[in-house]
Design a protein around this motif. Structure first.
Motif, PDB file in Angstrom:
ATOM      1  N   ALA A  91       1.532   3.774  -3.415  1.00  0.00           N
ATOM      2  CA  ALA A  91       1.187   5.408  -3.354  1.00  0.00           C
ATOM      3  C   ALA A  91       1.840   6.343  -4.038  1.00  0.00           C
ATOM      4  N   GLN A  92       0.696   7.289  -4.985  1.00  0.00           N
ATOM      5  CA  GLN A  92       0.580   8.491  -5.183  1.00  0.00           C
ATOM      6  C   GLN A  92       1.720  10.101  -4.705  1.00  0.00           C
ATOM      7  N   ILE A 132       1.012   9.573   3.086  1.00  0.00           N
ATOM      8  CA  ILE A 132       0.575   8.418   3.045  1.00  0.00           C
ATOM      9  C   ILE A 132       1.972   8.220   4.499  1.00  0.00           C
ATOM     10  N   ARG A 139      -7.675   1.292   4.574  1.00  0.00           N
ATOM     11  CA  ARG A 139      -7.436   0.566   3.993  1.00  0.00           C
ATOM     12  C   ARG A 139      -6.645  -0.650   3.246  1.00  0.00           C
ATOM     13  N   SER A 156       5.985   3.301  -5.469  1.00  0.00           N
ATOM     14  CA  SER A 156       5.243   4.789  -5.408  1.00  0.00           C
ATOM     15  C   SER A 156       7.441   4.754  -5.490  1.00  0.00           C
ATOM     16  N   ILE A 169       0.788  -0.759   0.135  1.00  0.00           N
ATOM     17  CA  ILE A 169       0.144  -0.152  -0.434  1.00  0.00           C
ATOM     18  C   ILE A 169       0.861   1.035   0.021  1.00  0.00           C
ATOM     19  N   VAL A 170       1.505   1.561   1.014  1.00  0.00           N
ATOM     20  CA  VAL A 170       2.388   2.722   0.438  1.00  0.00           C
ATOM     21  C   VAL A 170       3.664   2.459   0.022  1.00  0.00           C
ATOM     22  N   THR A 222      -0.718   9.214   7.541  1.00  0.00           N
ATOM     23  CA  THR A 222      -1.986   8.591   7.438  1.00  0.00           C
ATOM     24  C   THR A 222      -2.095   8.508   8.951  1.00  0.00           C
ATOM     25  N   ARG A 264      -4.672   5.194  -4.503  1.00  0.00           N
ATOM     26  CA  ARG A 264      -4.024   4.334  -5.267  1.00  0.00           C
ATOM     27  C   ARG A 264      -3.871   4.201  -5.855  1.00  0.00           C
ATOM     28  N   PHE A 321      -4.221  10.400   2.916  1.00  0.00           N
ATOM     29  CA  PHE A 321      -3.902  10.407   1.416  1.00  0.00           C
ATOM     30  C   PHE A 321      -3.632  10.833   1.106  1.00  0.00           C
TER      31      PHE A 321
END
Length: 450
Positions: free
Chosen positions: A277-278, A282, A293, A416, A273-274, A285, A408, A404
């Motif tokens: 990420a864009q 994050i 998430r 990322s 997830i991390v 968060t 995602r 966030f």
């Protein structure tokens, strides 16, 4: 003070390993079990192939491979010029190493210069980043929890158990001589699954597994100080640093108000997830949002949350605990107080219902002791990692809350590590693990402008 230390310091009671009389396996039965275990060949337990990358592959590309191929780990080929006797691989790389690297990238500006000088490997990573890329061999086992362990072609299940019961998560099995290749890997989860299956074939072993956790000699069962936890209001970066410092792959997340167990966050969650990420937003968060998430792909059916529960109680049987470890694909479960037990053996803690942990390694070490394997210490590797972290860590955590930085991406597995925003101008971080930018983006609080 670290999150774990803050949580532990609030506990008013010191837990021992257990005052109860431990359940022991009958000698006649255990001799039969161990005899059967000795007949199982390690190569028949292989659950994944060895996927290798060149030593000079960038960390970004190695991480992309983990994500795109849904791999738990890759092997890192030996560097050119290495003696053939050293073997084809020089180490392993997994999400624990990804977490350790990103944590360093996000906090290295807080480290004193003398701390950096004391760590030659860290200096090499910084130098490589300045040159434009960080090769994966520099980050292999950066977490100090992903060692390269190998066993010969004729190794048995007991040989594998002797390795993983000391803290390793996987073992590579060599091909038959004279080949220098490897047949594949045996994971600790595969070994646990084998024992679960064996119980269905052996009634006496199944009876042993029906003992409650409270009656077994599990090292951290009643040791509250072993619980590594963060509060739900703490940030993702807090969780990443906590896992890196404490040498664990999963931490508990506790409710801010009640102190009860909310969920768990793992290094795999960080990787999946991390990493894609864009935005570096994050990192700030709050964990309660991050947990939501994590649960998102599981969804709910008929209003029932399908996300796995990472807890057991002292009255839970060992068999059910093993099944839950496998079902949740987790290396540890958190032990919570059983309300039905009004004994002082289970005094309440001021931080809620958490009392201890039980891990895959704990369970396998229990079987290793039944087999009378030598030198079994499931906490040794973790103690080494924590000592290593404590000796060189003087950093403090950021506790800024954030949100966030956009949805995602589901259209690409590119990490990322190559897309995180360096500044408010939206400059893309082409390779957060392949250049010095990987450190520059993390040196500013999300949203901060230069």
């Amino acid at each position: 003070m670290s999150l774990r230390k803050r949580l532990s310091a609030s506990s008013t009671s010191s837990r021992s390993e257990s005052p109860l009389v431990f359940a022991a396996a009958p000698n006649s039965d255990s001799d039969h079990w161990v005899g059967a275990w000795q007949q199982v060949l390690a190569r028949d337990l292989i659950d994944s192939p060895v996927v290798a990358v060149d030593a000079d592959t960038t960390v970004e590309d190695a991480c992309d491979l983990l994500l795109s191929k849904d791999l738990a780990c890759v092997a890192v080929n030996s560097s050119s010029g290495t003696s053939p006797s050293a073997g084809p691989y020089q180490g392993l790389f997994d999400f624990s190493d990804v977490n350790a690297f990103l944590t360093f990238a996000a906090t290295r500006h807080k480290l004193a210069s003398d701390e950096l000088r004391e760590k030659p490997r860290i200096q090499e990573i910084l130098a490589a980043a300045k040159e434009g890329k960080v090769p994966v061999h520099l980050v292999s086992n950066l977490s100090e929890k992903n060692p390269l362990e190998t066993l010969p072609y004729d190794a048995t299940l007991l040989s594998v158990m002797g390795v993983v019961a000391r803290g390793a998560h996987r073992v590579l099995i060599q091909a038959e001589s004279p080949s220098s290749e490897y047949l594949g890997m045996v994971s600790d989860n595969r070994l646990l699954a084998w024992f679960t299956s064996y119980a269905q074939q052996n009634a006496a072993f199944l009876r042993y597994l029906t003992n409650p956790l409270s009656s077994l000699a599990l090292p951290s069962m009643y040791l509250y100080m072993s619980v590594v936890a963060a509060r739900s209001a703490d940030t993702v970066l807090d969780a990443m640093q906590l896992m890196s410092e404490q040498g664990v792959s999963t931490i508990a997340v506790i409710e801010e108000e009640t102190g009860n167990l909310l969920s768990a966050v793992s290094v795999s969650d960080i990787g999946k997830i991390v990493v894609p990420a864009q935005s570096n937003q994050i990192l700030s968060t709050p964990l309660h949002q991050f947990v939501a998430r994590i649960k998102e792909p599981d969804g709910a059916t008929d209003g029932v949350d399908k996300f796995p529960v990472y807890s057991v109680s002292p009255t839970t049987t060992l068999h059910y605990t093993m099944q839950k470890l496998l079902a949740t694909d987790s290396h540890r479960l958190f032990v919570t107080d059983d309300p039905a037990l009004a004994s002082p053996v289970f005094p309440p803690t001021s931080t809620g219902s958490l009392t201890g942990i039980v891990s895959t390694v704990d369970v396998l070490s229990l079987f290793a002791r039944i087999a009378q394997l030598p030198d079994i210490d499931p906490t040794r590797m973790q103690r080494h990692r924590r000592a290593s972290s404590a000796s060189g860590s003087s950093s403090s955590r950021s506790s800024d809350a954030g949100s966030f930085g956009g949805p995602r991406s589901r259209s690409s597995s590119r990490t990322s590590l190559g897309r995180l925003s360096v500044s408010g101008e939206g400059k893309p971080l082409r390779s957060s693990v392949s250049s010095l930018d990987s450190f520059q983006w993390a040196e500013r609080a999300p949203g901060e402008r230069r």
